[in-house]
Design a protein around this motif. Sequence first.
Motif, PDB file in Angstrom:
ATOM      1  N   LEU A 132       4.566  10.998 -24.826  1.00  0.00           N
ATOM      2  CA  LEU A 132       5.961  11.424 -24.774  1.00  0.00           C
ATOM      3  C   LEU A 132       6.485  11.442 -23.344  1.00  0.00           C
ATOM      4  N   LEU A 133       5.643  11.824 -22.383  1.00  0.00           N
ATOM      5  CA  LEU A 133       6.050  11.782 -20.982  1.00  0.00           C
ATOM      6  C   LEU A 133       6.318  10.350 -20.537  1.00  0.00           C
ATOM      7  N   VAL A 148       0.848  -1.184   0.000  1.00  0.00           N
ATOM      8  CA  VAL A 148       0.000   0.000   0.000  1.00  0.00           C
ATOM      9  C   VAL A 148       0.886   1.236   0.000  1.00  0.00           C
ATOM     10  N   ILE A 149       0.669   2.120  -0.979  1.00  0.00           N
ATOM     11  CA  ILE A 149       1.420   3.369  -1.064  1.00  0.00           C
ATOM     12  C   ILE A 149       0.592   4.478  -0.438  1.00  0.00           C
ATOM     13  N   PRO A 150       1.116   5.167   0.574  1.00  0.00           N
ATOM     14  CA  PRO A 150       0.365   6.303   1.135  1.00  0.00           C
ATOM     15  C   PRO A 150       0.065   7.321   0.046  1.00  0.00           C
ATOM     16  N   LEU A 151      -1.182   7.710  -0.080  1.00  0.00           N
ATOM     17  CA  LEU A 151      -1.562   8.608  -1.159  1.00  0.00           C
ATOM     18  C   LEU A 151      -0.816   9.932  -1.099  1.00  0.00           C
ATOM     19  N   GLU A 152      -0.464  10.375   0.104  1.00  0.00           N
ATOM     20  CA  GLU A 152       0.244  11.649   0.227  1.00  0.00           C
ATOM     21  C   GLU A 152       1.673  11.556  -0.300  1.00  0.00           C
ATOM     22  N   GLU A 153       2.147  10.348  -0.564  1.00  0.00           N
ATOM     23  CA  GLU A 153       3.495  10.171  -1.093  1.00  0.00           C
ATOM     24  C   GLU A 153       3.520  10.052  -2.618  1.00  0.00           C
ATOM     25  N   LEU A 154       2.354  10.033  -3.255  1.00  0.00           N
ATOM     26  CA  LEU A 154       2.336   9.977  -4.710  1.00  0.00           C
ATOM     27  C   LEU A 154       2.915  11.277  -5.260  1.00  0.00           C
ATOM     28  N   PRO A 155       3.965  11.198  -6.062  1.00  0.00           N
ATOM     29  CA  PRO A 155       4.699  12.406  -6.458  1.00  0.00           C
ATOM     30  C   PRO A 155       4.074  13.159  -7.625  1.00  0.00           C
ATOM     31  N   VAL A 156       4.464  14.415  -7.749  1.00  0.00           N
ATOM     32  CA  VAL A 156       4.204  15.178  -8.967  1.00  0.00           C
ATOM     33  C   VAL A 156       5.413  14.951  -9.873  1.00  0.00           C
ATOM     34  N   PRO A 157       5.224  14.495 -11.103  1.00  0.00           N
ATOM     35  CA  PRO A 157       6.370  14.103 -11.936  1.00  0.00           C
ATOM     36  C   PRO A 157       7.216  15.291 -12.365  1.00  0.00           C
ATOM     37  N   GLN A 158       8.479  14.996 -12.644  1.00  0.00           N
ATOM     38  CA  GLN A 158       9.383  15.982 -13.222  1.00  0.00           C
ATOM     39  C   GLN A 158       9.142  16.049 -14.722  1.00  0.00           C
ATOM     40  N   ILE A 159       8.828  17.232 -15.221  1.00  0.00           N
ATOM     41  CA  ILE A 159       8.510  17.405 -16.638  1.00  0.00           C
ATOM     42  C   ILE A 159       9.757  17.884 -17.383  1.00  0.00           C
ATOM     43  N   PRO A 160      10.177  17.170 -18.430  1.00  0.00           N
ATOM     44  CA  PRO A 160      11.349  17.629 -19.186  1.00  0.00           C
ATOM     45  C   PRO A 160      11.073  18.971 -19.860  1.00  0.00           C
ATOM     46  N   LYS A 161      12.114  19.716 -20.096  1.00  0.00           N
ATOM     47  CA  LYS A 161      11.992  21.068 -20.631  1.00  0.00           C
ATOM     48  C   LYS A 161      11.219  21.108 -21.942  1.00  0.00           C
ATOM     49  N   CYS A 162      11.432  20.120 -22.802  1.00  0.00           N
ATOM     50  CA  CYS A 162      10.791  20.131 -24.117  1.00  0.00           C
ATOM     51  C   CYS A 162       9.291  19.907 -24.034  1.00  0.00           C
ATOM     52  N   LEU A 163       8.783  19.463 -22.874  1.00  0.00           N
ATOM     53  CA  LEU A 163       7.355  19.234 -22.714  1.00  0.00           C
ATOM     54  C   LEU A 163       6.728  20.168 -21.680  1.00  0.00           C
ATOM     55  N   GLN A 164       7.443  21.207 -21.306  1.00  0.00           N
ATOM     56  CA  GLN A 164       6.891  22.168 -20.363  1.00  0.00           C
ATOM     57  C   GLN A 164       6.007  23.170 -21.115  1.00  0.00           C
ATOM     58  N   VAL A 183      12.255  14.657 -31.987  1.00  0.00           N
ATOM     59  CA  VAL A 183      11.092  14.109 -32.691  1.00  0.00           C
ATOM     60  C   VAL A 183       9.963  15.135 -32.740  1.00  0.00           C
ATOM     61  N   ILE A 184       9.833  15.964 -31.713  1.00  0.00           N
ATOM     62  CA  ILE A 184       8.834  17.038 -31.737  1.00  0.00           C
ATOM     63  C   ILE A 184       9.160  18.030 -32.848  1.00  0.00           C
ATOM     64  N   ASN A 217      12.483   5.832 -19.793  1.00  0.00           N
ATOM     65  CA  ASN A 217      13.804   5.866 -20.428  1.00  0.00           C
ATOM     66  C   ASN A 217      13.823   5.191 -21.794  1.00  0.00           C
ATOM     67  N   ILE A 218      12.668   5.080 -22.433  1.00  0.00           N
ATOM     68  CA  ILE A 218      12.626   4.564 -23.800  1.00  0.00           C
ATOM     69  C   ILE A 218      13.206   5.601 -24.752  1.00  0.00           C
ATOM     70  N   LEU A 219      12.898   6.869 -24.506  1.00  0.00           N
ATOM     71  CA  LEU A 219      13.471   7.983 -25.268  1.00  0.00           C
ATOM     72  C   LEU A 219      14.107   8.967 -24.300  1.00  0.00           C
ATOM     73  N   THR A 220      15.229   9.532 -24.687  1.00  0.00           N
ATOM     74  CA  THR A 220      15.860  10.573 -23.880  1.00  0.00           C
ATOM     75  C   THR A 220      15.168  11.915 -24.138  1.00  0.00           C
ATOM     76  N   GLU A 221      15.444  12.882 -23.274  1.00  0.00           N
ATOM     77  CA  GLU A 221      14.872  14.208 -23.480  1.00  0.00           C
ATOM     78  C   GLU A 221      15.323  14.795 -24.820  1.00  0.00           C
ATOM     79  N   ALA A 222      16.576  14.581 -25.176  1.00  0.00           N
ATOM     80  CA  ALA A 222      17.082  15.087 -26.458  1.00  0.00           C
ATOM     81  C   ALA A 222      16.354  14.434 -27.630  1.00  0.00           C
TER      82      ALA A 222
END
Length: 227
Positions: A196-197, A9-25, A213-214, A203-208
Motif C-alpha cells: 500500500l505504501l 551515486v546517491i550519498p547514503l546520508e541523503e536517503l530519506p525517511v518516507p512520508q507515511i500517509p495517515k491511513c497507514l500510520q 480499500v482498507i 501515485n497509483i492509488l491516492t491516500e483516500a
Amino acid sequence: MSGANKTGVIPLEELPVPQIPKCLQMRTVTTGLMSYVEAKNFKEYREAAHACIWAPQEGRSNFGEFRAAVMMHLRFDGTFGFPGGLIKPGEDVVDGLNREMAEEIGWSLTDHPVTWTDYYSTQVEHSKKMILHFFITRVTFDQFTSLERNCPLALEYGIEVFGTVRVPLYTMRNMYSGLPAFLNNKFIGTAKQQLLLAMYHTNILTEAEINDVIYKSQNLKLGPSRF
C-alpha cells in the motif's frame, strides 16, 4: 525504471525517511522506521532487502481499471511477499538485492538492475535483530511481462518462490472483490503495508483510495463475494 540518473551515486546520508500517509500510520509501519544511515549503526543486526516491481498499464477489463501491473509472489511458506532476501555479510545492499531477485525471479542484473534511486525505506526490527530495506522499481510493461514469463526458469523457482502474481488494483461492484479481497491473504511481515505504501508513493492509488480499500477489506469480508 524510476530515477533520472540510474548510474549516479546517491550519498547514503541523503536517503530519506518516507512520508507515511495517515491511513497507514500504524505500528507495523512506523515502529523502527529510520534513515538508512541511522539503521546501519546496529552493526550486529542482519540485513534484508526486498523490492516492489511495477509497470504502468493502461486499459481495463470487465472487472475494473488496470492502473498498473504490480508484482508479488507466493513464497515457500504459503505467504505473499516481494522478491529479495538476506544480504550477505559485507555485501552491498543493492548488490545483494539484485542477486536475490536474480535467484528468485530471474531478474536481469544487466538490463534493469535495482539501484539506490529506487530506495524507499528502512525499518529496524529489534526483536529479530533485523534491518529491512525496501525498494520500489519501475519497469516497462514489456519488461514486466517478460519477467513473468521467465520467472519459472529462475534458480529458486519451486524452492523459495512458487509463482508470481499481479495484484488486482481495482475494487469490483460488490465493493469487496479485487484489491480489498486480495489484502485478506496472508502476507509475510509488513509486505501488505509495503504494498500500500508503494501504491501511495507511485501515485497509483491516492491516500483516500487506500483508506477506502482498507475499510472495505476489513469490514466487508463477511459479506457475499459475488460479481
